[in-house]
Design a protein around this motif. Structure first.
Motif, short mmCIF file in Angstrom:
data_model
loop_
_atom_site.label_atom_id
_atom_site.label_comp_id
_atom_site.label_asym_id
_atom_site.label_seq_id
_atom_site.Cartn_x
_atom_site.Cartn_y
_atom_site.Cartn_z
N LEU A 112 7.73 -3.49 -24.20
CA LEU A 112 8.91 -4.51 -23.79
C LEU A 112 8.24 -6.07 -23.77
O LEU A 112 9.00 -6.91 -24.28
N VAL A 113 7.07 -5.95 -23.30
CA VAL A 113 6.60 -7.40 -23.20
C VAL A 113 6.35 -7.88 -24.75
O VAL A 113 6.76 -9.13 -25.16
N VAL B 40 21.50 -0.67 -30.85
CA VAL B 40 20.87 -1.55 -31.38
C VAL B 40 21.51 -2.89 -30.86
O VAL B 40 20.75 -3.90 -30.47
N LEU B 41 22.56 -2.95 -30.80
CA LEU B 41 23.35 -4.21 -30.39
C LEU B 41 23.29 -4.72 -28.96
O LEU B 41 23.20 -5.86 -28.47
N VAL B 42 23.30 -3.72 -28.12
CA VAL B 42 23.43 -3.67 -26.70
C VAL B 42 22.42 -3.42 -26.02
O VAL B 42 22.11 -3.86 -24.62
N GLY B 43 21.50 -2.72 -26.46
CA GLY B 43 20.59 -1.93 -25.94
C GLY B 43 20.87 -0.85 -24.86
O GLY B 43 21.96 -0.44 -24.91
N SER B 44 20.02 -0.36 -24.36
CA SER B 44 20.06 1.00 -23.45
C SER B 44 19.46 0.83 -22.22
O SER B 44 18.33 0.55 -22.08
N LYS B 45 19.86 1.58 -21.11
CA LYS B 45 19.30 1.48 -19.97
C LYS B 45 19.16 3.10 -19.59
O LYS B 45 19.84 4.02 -19.82
N GLY B 46 18.13 3.37 -18.80
CA GLY B 46 18.00 4.80 -18.09
C GLY B 46 17.54 5.83 -19.30
O GLY B 46 17.36 5.75 -20.41
N PRO B 47 17.20 7.00 -18.89
CA PRO B 47 16.79 8.04 -19.58
C PRO B 47 17.91 8.59 -20.66
O PRO B 47 19.29 8.48 -20.52
N LYS B 48 17.60 8.74 -21.91
CA LYS B 48 18.19 9.62 -22.80
C LYS B 48 17.64 10.97 -23.26
O LYS B 48 16.40 11.22 -23.07
N TYR C 122 13.96 11.01 -22.67
CA TYR C 122 13.17 9.74 -22.86
C TYR C 122 13.43 8.80 -21.91
O TYR C 122 14.73 8.65 -21.70
N VAL C 123 12.43 8.07 -21.16
CA VAL C 123 12.74 7.27 -20.11
C VAL C 123 12.67 5.95 -20.39
O VAL C 123 13.17 5.08 -19.37
N VAL C 124 12.18 5.15 -21.45
CA VAL C 124 12.03 3.80 -21.68
C VAL C 124 13.38 3.19 -22.04
O VAL C 124 13.95 3.77 -23.12
N PRO C 125 13.90 2.24 -21.39
CA PRO C 125 15.17 1.58 -22.21
C PRO C 125 14.88 0.97 -23.20
O PRO C 125 13.68 0.50 -23.65
N MET C 126 15.71 0.58 -24.16
CA MET C 126 15.66 -0.03 -25.47
C MET C 126 16.31 -1.54 -25.19
O MET C 126 17.49 -1.53 -24.82
N PRO C 127 15.93 -2.56 -25.49
CA PRO C 127 16.35 -3.86 -25.33
C PRO C 127 17.38 -4.10 -26.63
O PRO C 127 17.15 -3.36 -27.76
N MET D 26 30.70 -2.31 -41.35
CA MET D 26 30.69 -1.28 -40.15
C MET D 26 29.96 -1.86 -38.97
O MET D 26 30.58 -1.84 -37.80
N VAL D 27 28.80 -2.61 -39.30
CA VAL D 27 28.27 -3.02 -37.93
C VAL D 27 28.82 -4.23 -37.53
O VAL D 27 29.14 -4.21 -36.04
N LYS D 28 29.66 -5.23 -38.12
CA LYS D 28 30.60 -6.03 -37.87
C LYS D 28 31.63 -5.56 -36.87
O LYS D 28 31.88 -6.29 -35.84
N ALA D 29 32.31 -4.67 -37.35
CA ALA D 29 33.43 -4.15 -36.67
C ALA D 29 32.75 -3.63 -35.30
O ALA D 29 33.55 -3.59 -34.19
N ILE D 30 31.68 -2.81 -35.20
CA ILE D 30 31.12 -2.47 -34.03
C ILE D 30 30.87 -3.67 -33.04
O ILE D 30 31.10 -3.47 -31.83
N ARG D 31 30.21 -4.24 -33.71
CA ARG D 31 29.64 -5.80 -32.70
C ARG D 31 30.91 -6.26 -31.90
O ARG D 31 31.04 -6.89 -30.85
N LYS D 32 32.00 -6.42 -32.89
CA LYS D 32 33.32 -6.93 -32.12
C LYS D 32 33.99 -6.18 -31.00
O LYS D 32 34.16 -6.73 -30.10
N ARG D 33 33.72 -4.88 -31.15
CA ARG D 33 34.17 -4.17 -30.14
C ARG D 33 33.11 -4.11 -28.90
O ARG D 33 33.77 -4.12 -27.73
N VAL D 34 31.96 -4.21 -28.97
CA VAL D 34 31.12 -4.14 -27.97
C VAL D 34 30.57 -5.37 -27.25
O VAL D 34 29.94 -5.64 -26.26
N LEU D 35 30.64 -6.90 -27.93
CA LEU D 35 30.17 -7.81 -27.45
C LEU D 35 31.29 -8.93 -27.31
O LEU D 35 32.33 -8.73 -27.60
#
Length: 149
Positions: free
Chosen positions: A13-14, A89-97, A104-109, A140-149
């Motif tokens: 992460l650093v 990829v667009l918003v990252g994730s927190k917590g275990p997956k 897996y415990v490391v969040p993704m930025p 496809m990515v653009k459509a998802i980006r509009k929904r989540v950001l």
């Protein structure tokens, strides 16, 4: 073991925090040649993005790091839910997956990549390591980006 996983995660992460918003031109060796297969061009460009942005955590072979970073090779999540994978990829994730039955415990930025770069890297991922050969388009990515950001 948890201590080492935590240290690896913190280190990754650093390193990620030192990455500024990438310049699209940094990812392309040559401009696309319209006579070439466009999917192969996407795969080649996606490999460059992967090697610059994703490889530290998910490894050169897509196997990830057990307990810390999930595999992208033969990934049930990647192969069954493209929209969720793009969202991560667009918003990252927190917590275990849980991926392929393992935790897996490391969040993704979130990653500062263009729609084209994200489409290219997913097309590269799908073309390799036993994944489902899907082709991802920037629209496809653009459509998802509009929904989540």
């Amino acid at each position: 073991m948890k201590k080492y996983v935590g240290i690896i995660a913190l280190f990754a992460l650093v390193l990620q925090s030192f990455t500024s918003k990438p310049n699209t031109e940094d990812y392309f060796i040559t401009k696309p040649n319209l006579s070439e297969d466009p999917v192969m061009q996407q795969i080649n460009n996606g490999k460059l993005v992967y090697n610059k942005t994703c490889v530290a955590c998910h490894q050169i072979n897509g196997a990830g790091i057990p307990g810390a970073f999930p595999p992208l090779a033969k990934s049930e999540n990647l192969n069954t839910d493209l929209n969720n994978s793009i969202k991560q990829v667009l918003v990252g994730s927190k917590g275990p997956k849980t991926i392929n039955g393992k935790k897996y415990v490391v969040p993704m930025p979130k990653l500062a990549l263009s729609d084209q770069q994200i489409a290219d890297v997913f097309t590269y991922l799908y073309a390799n390591w036993g994944n489902n050969k899907a082709v991802v388009k920037p629209e496809m990515v653009k459509a998802i980006r509009k929904r989540v950001l």
